[in-house]
Write an enzyme that holds these catalytic residues in place. Structure first.
Site, PDB file in Angstrom:
ATOM      1  N   TYR A 483      28.956 -30.994  11.988  1.00 36.86           N
ATOM      2  CA  TYR A 483      29.141 -30.669  10.568  1.00 36.86           C
ATOM      3  C   TYR A 483      30.531 -31.375  10.067  1.00 36.86           C
ATOM      4  CZ  TYR A 483      29.694 -28.701   6.176  1.00 36.86           C
ATOM      5  OH  TYR A 483      29.862 -28.277   4.786  1.00 36.86           O
ATOM      6  N   SER A 564      23.931 -29.944   5.494  1.00 34.19           N
ATOM      7  CA  SER A 564      24.531 -30.302   3.824  1.00 34.19           C
ATOM      8  C   SER A 564      25.393 -31.328   4.633  1.00 34.19           C
ATOM      9  CB  SER A 564      25.198 -28.731   4.183  1.00 34.19           C
ATOM     10  OG  SER A 564      25.996 -28.712   2.427  1.00 34.19           O
ATOM     11  N   ASP A 655      16.905 -26.221  -3.865  1.00 34.87           N
ATOM     12  CA  ASP A 655      18.047 -26.326  -3.554  1.00 34.87           C
ATOM     13  C   ASP A 655      18.959 -27.327  -4.739  1.00 34.87           C
ATOM     14  OD1 ASP A 655      20.524 -27.271  -2.385  1.00 34.87           O
ATOM     15  OD2 ASP A 655      19.888 -28.129  -0.903  1.00 34.87           O
ATOM     16  N   HIS A 697      19.196 -23.956  -0.395  1.00 36.78           N
ATOM     17  CA  HIS A 697      20.155 -24.972   0.211  1.00 36.78           C
ATOM     18  C   HIS A 697      20.541 -23.764   1.619  1.00 36.78           C
ATOM     19  CE1 HIS A 697      23.316 -28.090   1.289  1.00 36.78           C
ATOM     20  NE2 HIS A 697      23.775 -27.252   1.446  1.00 36.78           N
TER      21      HIS A 697
END
Length: 727
Positions: A483, A564, A655, A697
């Site tokens: 991430y 993301s 999203d 999302h």
């Protein structure tokens, strides 16, 4: 590699390019030929999506283990899931999912061994489970429950109110709520919440791309129409700022937190509710905002209220403490702050809450593993350390007026344990609930943590989960997750789909805790944001190379995954090192780094990324923006035989966080540059996208949708890396 190219040739659809569209960024012309894909309502965009869905279906049909994967994930996912009980009024409440229910159900009990009673079942609100509970708050006496529902994964929320005793809905309905808490006043007459102006464009909520601006704080009186709500705070001069409202435990203060983006900094204002002439009722019809005392009026640190005793407030903060500390101030003397718990030399003070009248439960993150302590509120003195295995504290519940606390624990190999502890006694915590998963034997697996030197020598922690006693011969498929952004820490957690992958396909799973996250505090975050973003990609690539060098896997068997900001990470890494990977899974990624700030809440991310409207920041962004760095690797001097790995991009029609246009534009660009426009393309690996409907999302996604998506992307990974299924 198990590429589709061995048996099938993919025919990518023809996609229009508008070469006339370009922007001038500080004297640099940047083309944007797929700008038209930014309009989700255009028929041409819908046709593009339909063609790509067909292409994805063709690829998935060739993934032999897809149905087996779906069946096994479903089987393993079918275990009871519990969240920590919490007390409101004189009842216990908790969330529970029996196994495969689309959404978890809210229950109540008069005592811990009392008969559970369903209070709110979101599964009754839609046939397909796509209406989810996204926020909730009980009135102080637990007579009422205010709850926010989101549909199809959108960030938009509609608040309703339930009378708990009868489970009857009140007439109250509050619309256009987003990024909001619900904070009741202690007279049970109403609550504070945040909303945005009604969108001008008439669109299916969650599919629009317009900027979210001008959030406002309101107070709603029960039984009244939303149009009568009291406007408590707005800031017309700063339309991008966002607000959070909470009421202190004693009910005396409204605490207003103001943020300018996603950085861990906020302003903090206080309104003494008892001092309002005629109370909030007296503010009805007034054309003025509530009177706030501006305790902190600059964005220099994060301030999070832990407790207050009258005018004396205790905060968790990173003010001059990048790993956080606990500090105290008397609001009558706001210049003098006293530290109660000093910043740790190495560990991050992750959370602190007041329980048992004058005690704190403090959670530390130590090398990405949680440590739980009980400390004295007055002086911060350590009273005891609560026993905890190596892993993650998944939740803590307790009230200042109660000695009883609950805390949840999970790890890569522990589905869930909830502990109960009575702090009024000198006794050890007891297991309140422990989850077992049929068909899962944790003794067959092992987890290890290694520290990998990055390009600049920084040691990056990485967890590796695999079957016990594997041979380090480089023959195993591996999946690396990352991430690295927004001060978010990726800690150990249990995943049924990952266990299926390890158990039946011999996959090694790894998580790289790269810079940009919050694993070591604000310095770690800063080292992977703004002009330092390349450190994230360097860290991730270093962890990839470690897995290869140490014999866990090899490039053609190594997959990478992220969502993301992690989707951006994956896309940037296949641009920079396509030779290093055998598969890429990029979920809901931020792919157009020059225009992200123009859509929905994207403006809030400039605190982590920067903004192309500033010349220096444009120079950072253009270097790694996935959309603007797609190149044919085989045309490089050292790129003989190199192509992009098999790549699946994932997005969803609702999203409204990272809007689908990011994925659609990158997809069209990859297919054009690597295949459609090249007369001698080396690109035989598929470049495809899974585009979901009635999903967003990720939050609130029903169980079946989660399982279907996991089966699709992981069977793609298995096919592309040549992994073999064994029962």
């Amino acid at each position: 590699m198990g590429s589709l190219a061995e048996t099938d040739v993919l025919f990518y659809p023809d996609v229009r390019r508008d070469e006339s569209v370009a922007d001038d960024y500080h004297g640099v012309r940047v083309a944007d030929p797929y700008r038209w894909l930014e309009d989700p309502d255009a028929e041409e965009v819908k046709a593009f999506v339909a063609e790509q869905v067909k292409l994805m279906d063709t690829v998935l049909q060739s993934c032999d283990v897809r149905q087996k994967m779906n069946n096994k994930i479903t089987e393993l996912f079918d275990y009871p899931k519990f969240e920590c009980p919490f007390k409101r009024g004189d009842k216990y409440f908790y969330f529970h999912n029996k196994g495969l229910q689309p959404q978890s159900v809210l229950y109540a009990q008069d005592s811990l061994d009392g008969e559970p009673e369903v209070i709110l079942d979101p599964n009754e609100l839609s046939e397909d489970g796509t209406v989810a509970l996204s926020v909730y708050s009980f009135s102080e006496n637990a007579e009422f429950l205010a709850f926010g529902l989101s549909a199809s994964g959108s960030d938009w929320v509609t608040i309703k109110v339930l009378r708990v005793a009868t489970k009857a809905l009140e007439p109250d309905v509050l619309c256009w709520v987003k990024f909001s808490s619900i904070a009741w006043t202690h007279d049970h007459k109403g609550f504070f919440y945040c909303r945005y102006p009604t969108p001008i464009k008439d669109a299916d909520a969650g599919t629009e791309t317009d900027l979210n601006l001008s959030q406002e704080v309101y107070y709603h009186f029960l039984g009244t129409d939303q149009s009568e709500d009291i406007l408590c705070w707005k800031d017309s001069d700063n339309p991008k700022w966002m607000f959070g409202a909470e009421v202190t435990d004693d009910g005396k203060y409204l605490v207003l937190s103001i943020e300018e983006g996603c950085d861990p900094v906020n302003r903090l204002y206080l309104c003494e509710l008892d001092s309002l002439p005629n109370g909030l009722q007296g503010w009805k019809g007034k054309d003025e905002l509530l009177p706030f005392e501006r305790l902190v009026d600059k964005f220099d640190a994060k301030y999070e209220v832990i407790a207050n005793d009258g005018n004396v407030f205790t905060f968790r903060t990173n003010k001059n403490a990048p790993r956080y500390k606990v500090t105290r101030v008397d609001t009558r003397n706001p210049e003098t702050w006293t530290d109660i718990i000093a910043e740790s030399a190495k560990d991050v003070l992750d959370s602190a809450q007041c329980v048992n009248h004058q005690q704190l439960v403090v959670s530390y993150l130590s090398d990405v593993k949680h440590v739980l302590e009980v400390r004295d509120l007055e002086h911060g003195t350590l009273l005891r350390t609560l026993p905890l295995d190596i892993g993650t504290v998944s939740g803590i519940s307790g009230r200042r007026k109660d000695a009883e606390i609950f805390y949840g624990f999970t790890s890569f190999l522990t589905p869930g344990v909830i502990y109960r502890c009575d702090l009024s006694e000198d006794s050890e915590p007891t297991v309140f609930k422990e989850t077992s998963v049929k068909g899962f034997d944790r003794t067959r697996f092992e987890t290890k943590q290694v520290f990998v030197p990055s390009k600049d020598g920084t040691k990056v922690p990485m967890f590796i989960v695999a079957k016990k006693s594997i041979a380090l011969d480089g023959k195993h498929p591996a999946l690396l997750y990352g991430y690295g952004g927004f001060n978010i820490s990726i800690t150990p957690s249990f995943s049924a789909s990952r266990i299926v992958l390890i158990q039946h396909c011999g996959v090694i799973f790894a998580i790289a805790n790269i810079r940009g996250g919050g694993e070591y505090g604000e310095e770690w975050h800063r080292a992977g944001s703004l002009g330092n973003k390349q450190n994230c990609f360097d860290d991730f690539q270093a962890c990839s190379e470690y897995l290869i060098k140490e014999g866990y896997t090899q490039p053609r068997k190594l997959g990478i995954e992220g969502g993301s900001n992690g989707g951006l990470l994956v896309a940037a890494c296949i641009n920079q090192r396509p030779d290093l990977y055998g598969c890429a899974l990029a979920h809901v990624g931020v792919m157009d780094m020059l225009r992200f700030h123009k859509f929905t809440i994207g403006h809030a991310w400039t605190t982590d990324y920067g903004c192309s409207e500033k010349e220096e920041e444009f120079k950072w962004l253009i270097k790694y923006s996935p959309l603007h760095n797609v190149l044919r690797p085989w045309e490089k001097p050292d790129g003989l035989g190199v192509q992009y790995p098999p790549t699946m991009l994932l997005t969803a029609d609702h999203d409204d966080r990272v809007v689908p246009l990011h994925t659609l534009k990158l997809l069209a660009t990859l297919q054009h540059v690597l295949v459609k426009s090249s007369k001698s393309s080396n690109q035989t690996n598929p470049i495809v996208a899974r585009i979901d409907t009635k999903a967003g999302h990720g939050a609130g996604r029903p169980t079946k949708k989660m399982i279907d998506e996991a089966a699709d992307r992981l069977s793609f990974f298995v096919k592309m890396t040549g992994a073999e299924w064994t029962e």
